[in-house]
Write a protein that holds these residues in place. Structure first.
Motif, PDB file in Angstrom:
ATOM      1  N   ARG A 247      33.425 -10.583  77.291  1.00  0.00           N
ATOM      2  CA  ARG A 247      34.636 -10.739  78.070  1.00  0.00           C
ATOM      3  C   ARG A 247      34.297 -10.399  79.517  1.00  0.00           C
ATOM      4  O   ARG A 247      33.609  -9.424  79.785  1.00  0.00           O
ATOM      5  CB  ARG A 247      35.710  -9.788  77.555  1.00  0.00           C
ATOM      6  N   LYS A 249      35.700 -10.648  83.822  1.00  0.00           N
ATOM      7  CA  LYS A 249      36.784 -10.896  84.761  1.00  0.00           C
ATOM      8  C   LYS A 249      36.234 -11.360  86.101  1.00  0.00           C
ATOM      9  O   LYS A 249      36.568 -12.419  86.594  1.00  0.00           O
ATOM     10  CB  LYS A 249      37.645  -9.637  84.927  1.00  0.00           C
ATOM     11  N   LYS A 254      31.515  -6.243  89.315  1.00  0.00           N
ATOM     12  CA  LYS A 254      32.425  -5.224  89.845  1.00  0.00           C
ATOM     13  C   LYS A 254      33.408  -4.702  88.790  1.00  0.00           C
ATOM     14  O   LYS A 254      33.777  -3.538  88.818  1.00  0.00           O
ATOM     15  CB  LYS A 254      33.276  -5.783  91.000  1.00  0.00           C
ATOM     16  N   CYS A 255      33.888  -5.588  87.930  1.00  0.00           N
ATOM     17  CA  CYS A 255      35.048  -5.235  87.096  1.00  0.00           C
ATOM     18  C   CYS A 255      34.671  -4.336  85.929  1.00  0.00           C
ATOM     19  O   CYS A 255      35.533  -3.742  85.302  1.00  0.00           O
ATOM     20  CB  CYS A 255      35.770  -6.486  86.607  1.00  0.00           C
ATOM     21  N   GLY A 256      33.385  -4.209  85.642  1.00  0.00           N
ATOM     22  CA  GLY A 256      32.925  -3.170  84.732  1.00  0.00           C
ATOM     23  C   GLY A 256      33.170  -3.410  83.262  1.00  0.00           C
ATOM     24  O   GLY A 256      33.307  -2.453  82.525  1.00  0.00           O
ATOM     25  N   ARG A 257      33.184  -4.674  82.825  1.00  0.00           N
ATOM     26  CA  ARG A 257      33.503  -4.830  81.408  1.00  0.00           C
ATOM     27  C   ARG A 257      32.444  -5.581  80.606  1.00  0.00           C
ATOM     28  O   ARG A 257      32.483  -5.521  79.386  1.00  0.00           O
ATOM     29  CB  ARG A 257      34.877  -5.463  81.235  1.00  0.00           C
TER      30      ARG A 257
ATOM     31  N   CYS B 243      37.134   0.187  87.086  1.00  0.00           N
ATOM     32  CA  CYS B 243      37.142  -1.070  86.343  1.00  0.00           C
ATOM     33  C   CYS B 243      38.504  -1.742  86.474  1.00  0.00           C
ATOM     34  O   CYS B 243      39.520  -1.084  86.489  1.00  0.00           O
ATOM     35  CB  CYS B 243      36.810  -0.824  84.887  1.00  0.00           C
ATOM     36  N   PHE B 244      38.476  -3.049  86.601  1.00  0.00           N
ATOM     37  CA  PHE B 244      39.737  -3.753  86.831  1.00  0.00           C
ATOM     38  C   PHE B 244      39.833  -5.032  86.024  1.00  0.00           C
ATOM     39  O   PHE B 244      38.856  -5.526  85.470  1.00  0.00           O
ATOM     40  CB  PHE B 244      39.930  -4.038  88.328  1.00  0.00           C
ATOM     41  N   ASP B 245      41.061  -5.512  85.961  1.00  0.00           N
ATOM     42  CA  ASP B 245      41.385  -6.745  85.276  1.00  0.00           C
ATOM     43  C   ASP B 245      41.780  -7.750  86.355  1.00  0.00           C
ATOM     44  O   ASP B 245      42.238  -7.354  87.428  1.00  0.00           O
ATOM     45  CB  ASP B 245      42.586  -6.463  84.355  1.00  0.00           C
ATOM     46  N   LEU B 246      41.598  -9.020  86.112  1.00  0.00           N
ATOM     47  CA  LEU B 246      42.133 -10.056  86.998  1.00  0.00           C
ATOM     48  C   LEU B 246      43.056 -10.904  86.148  1.00  0.00           C
ATOM     49  O   LEU B 246      42.636 -11.444  85.127  1.00  0.00           O
ATOM     50  CB  LEU B 246      41.012 -10.928  87.578  1.00  0.00           C
ATOM     51  N   VAL B 247      44.310 -10.985  86.530  1.00  0.00           N
ATOM     52  CA  VAL B 247      45.265 -11.766  85.737  1.00  0.00           C
ATOM     53  C   VAL B 247      46.125 -12.625  86.651  1.00  0.00           C
ATOM     54  O   VAL B 247      46.353 -12.291  87.807  1.00  0.00           O
ATOM     55  CB  VAL B 247      46.196 -10.858  84.904  1.00  0.00           C
ATOM     56  N   ARG B 259      44.701  -8.219  90.885  1.00  0.00           N
ATOM     57  CA  ARG B 259      43.720  -7.280  90.355  1.00  0.00           C
ATOM     58  C   ARG B 259      44.478  -6.030  89.941  1.00  0.00           C
ATOM     59  O   ARG B 259      45.178  -5.434  90.761  1.00  0.00           O
ATOM     60  CB  ARG B 259      42.696  -6.952  91.437  1.00  0.00           C
ATOM     61  N   ASP B 262      42.264  -1.272  85.041  1.00  0.00           N
ATOM     62  CA  ASP B 262      42.064  -1.468  83.610  1.00  0.00           C
ATOM     63  C   ASP B 262      41.312  -0.260  83.079  1.00  0.00           C
ATOM     64  O   ASP B 262      40.836   0.561  83.866  1.00  0.00           O
ATOM     65  CB  ASP B 262      41.303  -2.771  83.345  1.00  0.00           C
ATOM     66  N   PHE B 269      40.039  -4.332  76.258  1.00  0.00           N
ATOM     67  CA  PHE B 269      39.115  -4.372  77.391  1.00  0.00           C
ATOM     68  C   PHE B 269      37.930  -5.304  77.129  1.00  0.00           C
ATOM     69  O   PHE B 269      37.514  -6.053  78.008  1.00  0.00           O
ATOM     70  CB  PHE B 269      38.622  -2.952  77.676  1.00  0.00           C
TER      71      PHE B 269
END
Lengths: 284, 346
Positions: A247, A249, A254-257, B243-247, B259, B262, B269
């Motif tokens: 998964r 983003k 950067k988003c760390g997942r 840590c972040f989400d983009l939606v 942004r 998260d 996640f």
């Protein structure tokens, strides 16, 4: 937007137009895109194995590999399987509709450095054939630079085998060995291909490992059982490549997942060798 | 000699900064909570608390922010609009050293091979006037992760309380000197006794890192994380968790890409659309948080992703203390467990 998009907004997509749609199976589809801004399209370059983040405005974004190799420029293609919200929205797009694209991201397959002059074995399972196909298309476009080319394309059922028309063309070629396979129970009475799971069929085929490189992609369980077969066939782990997904983003670390241990699939991958896989913790 | 800010002059500092166009924020009391919020007077400041509930992160990485906008016109044509962050010049007055130190650590990931404009534009607009900690509590552990209660790292101006209750003033860098020039009522004074907390060293960081390297597969994680409820509050109060989400949100003809914060502690996640989840159980998600902070981030970007503020320790609803967990790791308690037992099959 005539100038290249502002380099400082990492999350701003290119505006794209859907140029063509091709159904590969009942739930796998390929979409061909062109850049709204032709100048951006002309200067856009990528390498086989790199991915993009494809988005439907108002719905969200998903990472997919860029399906057409750089030897077939002039468009951006991606192949996806219906799975969630964004892929549902992608299936709702018609020719002429607009969508977003960011990329290219990640490290490509080292075709120039490691594949040239070698025999190539490609193994794809289900939708996992999509990134593998990008590489074999490039290698077929540069056919003279490689030795024997073997492609094993395995799916659950005959109906789930993508790229059927293309496969028929490949099957007719003398310089490629194409094996199509379906899981037991997935065959039809007319089926002339193999029946069985990819690892077992690979074992039967037993492609010679000397001077060969293997590229594998498929569901986690297929990769899990295919890597030991390649090892039995004496493919050195450094000559076995796969491409991981997670998964994602941002696509740019950067988003760390998407990390698996210290490795970020988006930056360090998505292409990894079996040597690198061995060094990863069991977290994917 | 040192530069001294008499405590009574804090009011003048707030007024001067506000009239210079800055939004001034600091620790303020909201019922039983102390949080960073805008102030109009030094009287609003809750300077007696050890630490606020939330960190200064929200001023640089907001809980939610627009990164792009998509408009669809009557003919159906989409325009992609760049979202320009125009951050308000802000001074955080009464920041803690463990908050200030978090920003240079997070700079590393937001500049890693590509520059995140949203982070750095806010970073540019924020000035930190940090007050060294005169007190600490049992959850503070800055000294165990390379910090100090009077560390200047990340700050523009550092204030250190004197025995008389005034502040010794230190400007850091050009930005700090520029800001300090706006402070009224500074005077030179002989160096006085400073009030700085003695934060004990709680664990040996390098021993903890060594333990992490050896114990990815260990029943320690299940034993530790069994009571974790996966609420993610440790990540939200953390000054370094980024840590972040983009939606995409809003209607299809006028949507925004946002942004949002998260949390790696949540199942979604890493959940793939296929249903596969690389971290199916809470123990995997808890392990990821500890590994990311103390092993992965330092090995990729050179800094430990923790400043020892202890907020996650205080905020956890089930008293699952990161300080205790890392101390246990450093003390070799994960190594002692048999590695064959308790493996979770995915």
């Amino acid at each position: 937007m005539t100038a290249p998009r502002p380099a400082d907004n990492l999350y701003l997509p290119h505006l794209m137009i859907v140029d063509a749609i091709r159904d590969e199976t009942p739930d796998i589809r390929t979409i061909r895109l062109r850049f709204c801004d032709e100048a951006v399209g002309k200067s856009f370059s990528w390498q086989s194995g790199q991915f993009g983040i494809f988005g439907v405005f108002g719905e969200g974004e998903c990472p997919f590999c860029i399906a057409n190799p750089p030897t077939r420029p002039g468009a951006i293609e991606f192949t996806f399987k219906l799975a969630g919200r964004v892929t549902r929205a992608l299936r709702d797009l018609d020719v002429g509709d607009q969508m977003g694209f960011r990329g290219p991201y990640g490290r490509p397959f080292p075709i120039q450095e490691k594949f040239r002059g070698r025999h190539l074995v490609f193994i794809g399972g289900g939708i996992g054939i999509a990134p593998v196909r990008t590489v074999y298309l490039e290698c077929l476009d540069r056919r003279a630079e490689f030795g024997e080319i073997t492609i094993l394309n395995a799916a659950r059922t005959v109906a789930d085998l993508p790229f059927a028309a293309e496969s028929a063309e490949l099957a007719a070629r003398k310089d490629v060995r194409l094996i199509l396979a379906v899981d037991p129970g997935g065959q039809t009475p007319e089926w002339s291909g193999r029946v069985g799971l990819a690892p077992a069929i690979l074992k039967e085929l037993a492609p010679p490992a000397a001077g060969a490189v293997a590229v594998v992609c498929g569901p986690p369980v297929m990769i899990k059982f295919t890597l030991p077969v390649l090892s039995e066939l004496e493919f050195p782990a450094e000559n076995v490549y796969t491409t991981l997904e997670n998964r994602m983003k941002c696509g740019v670390g950067k988003c760390g997942r998407c990390n698996v241990g210290r490795e970020y699939v988006c930056k360090d991958g998505p292409v990894f060798t079996a040597v690198q896989l061995r060094g990863l913790p069991n977290d994917f | 000699m040192s530069r001294l800010l008499p405590r009574a002059n804090l009011e003048g500092v707030v007024a001067a900064l506000r009239s210079a166009g800055y939004r001034v924020v600091g620790p303020v009391r909201r019922g039983s909570l102390v949080t960073y919020d805008e102030i109009s007077s030094a009287a609003d400041l809750a300077l007696d608390v050890i630490i606020t509930r939330d960190s200064i992160k929200k001023f640089v990485l907001p809980r939610t922010e627009v990164v792009a906008r998509f408009n669809r016109d009557a003919a159906g044509k989409v325009s992609v609009l760049d979202a320009t962050a125009a951050p308000q010049p802000t001074v955080i007055l009464g920041c803690r050293p463990c908050d200030a130190a978090a920003l240079p650590i997070d700079d590393l990931v937001f500049a890693w091979d590509s520059t995140d404009r949203f982070w750095f534009s806010r970073r540019e607009a924020v000035r930190l006037v940090t007050i060294a900690c005169a007190n600490c509590d049992e959850s503070c552990f800055c000294t165990s992760v390379g910090g100090a209660p009077d560390s200047p790292e990340g700050s523009d101006v550092l204030l250190t309380e004197t025995a008389a209750g005034d502040y010794e003033v230190q400007a850091l860098g050009e930005r700090g000197a520029e800001l300090l020039a706006k402070f009224p009522g500074l005077r030179d004074a002989p160096a006085a006794d400073r009030r700085v907390a003695a934060v004990p060293q709680r664990f040996d960081l390098s021993a903890a890192v060594t333990a992490l390297e050896k114990n990815f597969e260990s029943p320690f994680w299940r034993q530790t994380a069994l009571r974790c409820v996966g609420c993610g509050c440790c990540t939200f109060v953390c000054p370094t968790c980024h840590c972040f989400d983009l939606v995409d949100e809003g209607p299809a003809y006028h949507s925004e890409r946002r942004r949002n914060w998260d949390a790696c502690q949540m199942k979604n996640f890493t959940l793939h659309a296929s249903g596969h989840n690389p971290r199916p159980w809470q123990e995997h998600r808890y392990r990821q948080r500890i590994m990311h902070k103390f092993l992965y981030y330092p090995s990729r970007l050179g800094r430990t992703l923790c400043t020892g503020c202890g907020r996650c320790v205080r905020a956890c609803p089930v008293n699952l203390s990161l300080l205790q967990v890392v101390s246990d790791l450093a003390a070799g308690r994960a190594n002692a467990l048999p590695t064959s037992a308790g493996e979770v099959k995915k």
